[in-house]
Design an enzyme around this catalytic site. Structure first.
Site, PDB file in Angstrom:
ATOM      1  N   SER A 168       0.860  -1.189   0.000  1.00  0.00           N
ATOM      2  CA  SER A 168       0.000   0.000   0.000  1.00  0.00           C
ATOM      3  C   SER A 168       0.892   1.235   0.000  1.00  0.00           C
ATOM      4  CB  SER A 168      -0.896   0.008   1.244  1.00  0.00           C
ATOM      5  OG  SER A 168      -1.553   1.255   1.401  1.00  0.00           O
ATOM      6  N   TYR A 180      -1.456  -0.706  10.440  1.00  0.00           N
ATOM      7  CA  TYR A 180      -1.498  -1.202   9.059  1.00  0.00           C
ATOM      8  C   TYR A 180      -0.249  -0.750   8.308  1.00  0.00           C
ATOM      9  CZ  TYR A 180      -3.490  -2.047   4.378  1.00  0.00           C
ATOM     10  OH  TYR A 180      -3.715  -2.483   3.098  1.00  0.00           O
TER      11      TYR A 180
END
Length: 319
Positions: A168, A180
């Site tokens: 990401s 995350y």
């Protein structure tokens, strides 16, 4: 200096011409295992690869769920080229069972690709999250990918295949979901080491870096400020107030609501990583403003990025 720049430009042109000149591979007879196919990118990729002619092993956490059932309906019309299997990437037994299933149903051209797509996301400042949650996220997002990679590495070396990892742009900065971001930054470094090590075996390793595609996946539903507040320890509640938590939750939910609904843009990059004769090391699939943010992270001092992010998060005071 100018000579070096010209040489680099020439090398870049040669690489681009090489990518255009070579033909994409033939999918028939090649097997690919994908993790996290219950929904989102993994689900879309399983359907896409099956329709292209690959033999697909679609790993689902919930093989009885709606996403898995849709894949099974697709499989019914595909001459046995799509198999849905239970695959919890945190469970060594599931990974070993997946490997045995793949070995017993390998097509003629063998095992071509592993797509480490399974992942989870959440929201919360560092002190709001328990150690158990940090361990869970590490096990799914980082160790899960490593676990499946180690299991299938012998097959990938044997058939000179491809490994694709879902990262990401959040690997470059954190904005309310540091847990995350932490796992994605770690998987990037794992991939960098693996990519160099696998070159001598003819195995290609690619990283997919999506921007905000929250609306096209189920990885990050809207968050509830009330639930976050109720889960805080008394020590954290003594530091933060409900207004602060509500503002943070609203800010994060506004970002989620702005996500692109077109997950196929990311799937296009995943397919290229599997089918291109010269796949990229990194595929950044993001909006221009997201790419600009990554560029600021890469080129400017950390203090500059901290200034921008702190300004964005400074609307509500703690007390």
């Amino acid at each position: 200096m100018w000579v070096t720049a010209l040489l680099l430009l020439l090398l870049l042109l040669l690489l681009l011409l090489g990518r255009r000149g070579a033909s994409r591979l033939e999918p028939a007879g090649r097997a690919v295992l994908i993790t996290g196919c219950d929904s989102g990118f993994g689900h879309l990729l399983a359907l896409r690869l099956h329709r292209l002619g690959f033999t697909v092993f679609a790993g689902c956490l919930c093989p009885g769920g709606a996403g898995a059932r849709r894949l099974q309906r697709e499989a019914a019309a595909g001459a046995g080229r799509l198999r849905v299997l239970r695959l919890d990437v945190t469970c060594g037994r599931d990974v070993q069972a997946a490997k045995e299933l793949v070995l017993s149903h390998l097509p003629d051209t063998g095992f071509w690709g592993l797509v480490n797509n399974a992942g989870i996301s959440t929201f919360g400042e560092t002190g709001w999250l328990s150690m158990e949650k940090y361990e869970k996220f590490t096990d799914v997002n980082l160790l899960g990918s490593i676990r499946t990679t180690l299991a299938f590495l012998p097959l990938l070396r044997k058939y000179k295949g491809r490994i694709v990892f879902m990262s990401s742009i959040i690997a470059y900065f954190a904005l309310g979901n540091g847990i995350y971001s932490m796992t994605k930054a770690a998987i990037e470094k794992f991939c960098d080491a693996l990519r160099l090590e696998m070159k001598k075996f003819g195995v290609q390793v690619s990283i997919i870096q999506p921007g905000n595609y929250a609306r096209s996946t189920k990885i990050q539903p809207p968050v509830s400020a009330e639930e976050i507040w109720n889960e805080l320890s008394e020590e954290e509640k003594a530091v933060y107030n409900k207004e602060y938590v509500q503002e943070r939750a609203s800010f994060f939910n506004s970002i989620v609501s702005e996500g692109s609904p077109n997950g196929n843009e990311v799937v296009d990059a995943m397919v290229d990583a599997l089918m291109s004769p010269a796949p990229k090391a990194r595929y950044m699939v993001a909006r221009l403003k997201e790419k600009a943010l990554v560029l600021v992270c890469a080129l400017f001092p950390t203090a500059v990025m901290d200034f921008f992010l702190s300004y964005a998060l400074s609307k509500v005071k703690l007390r």
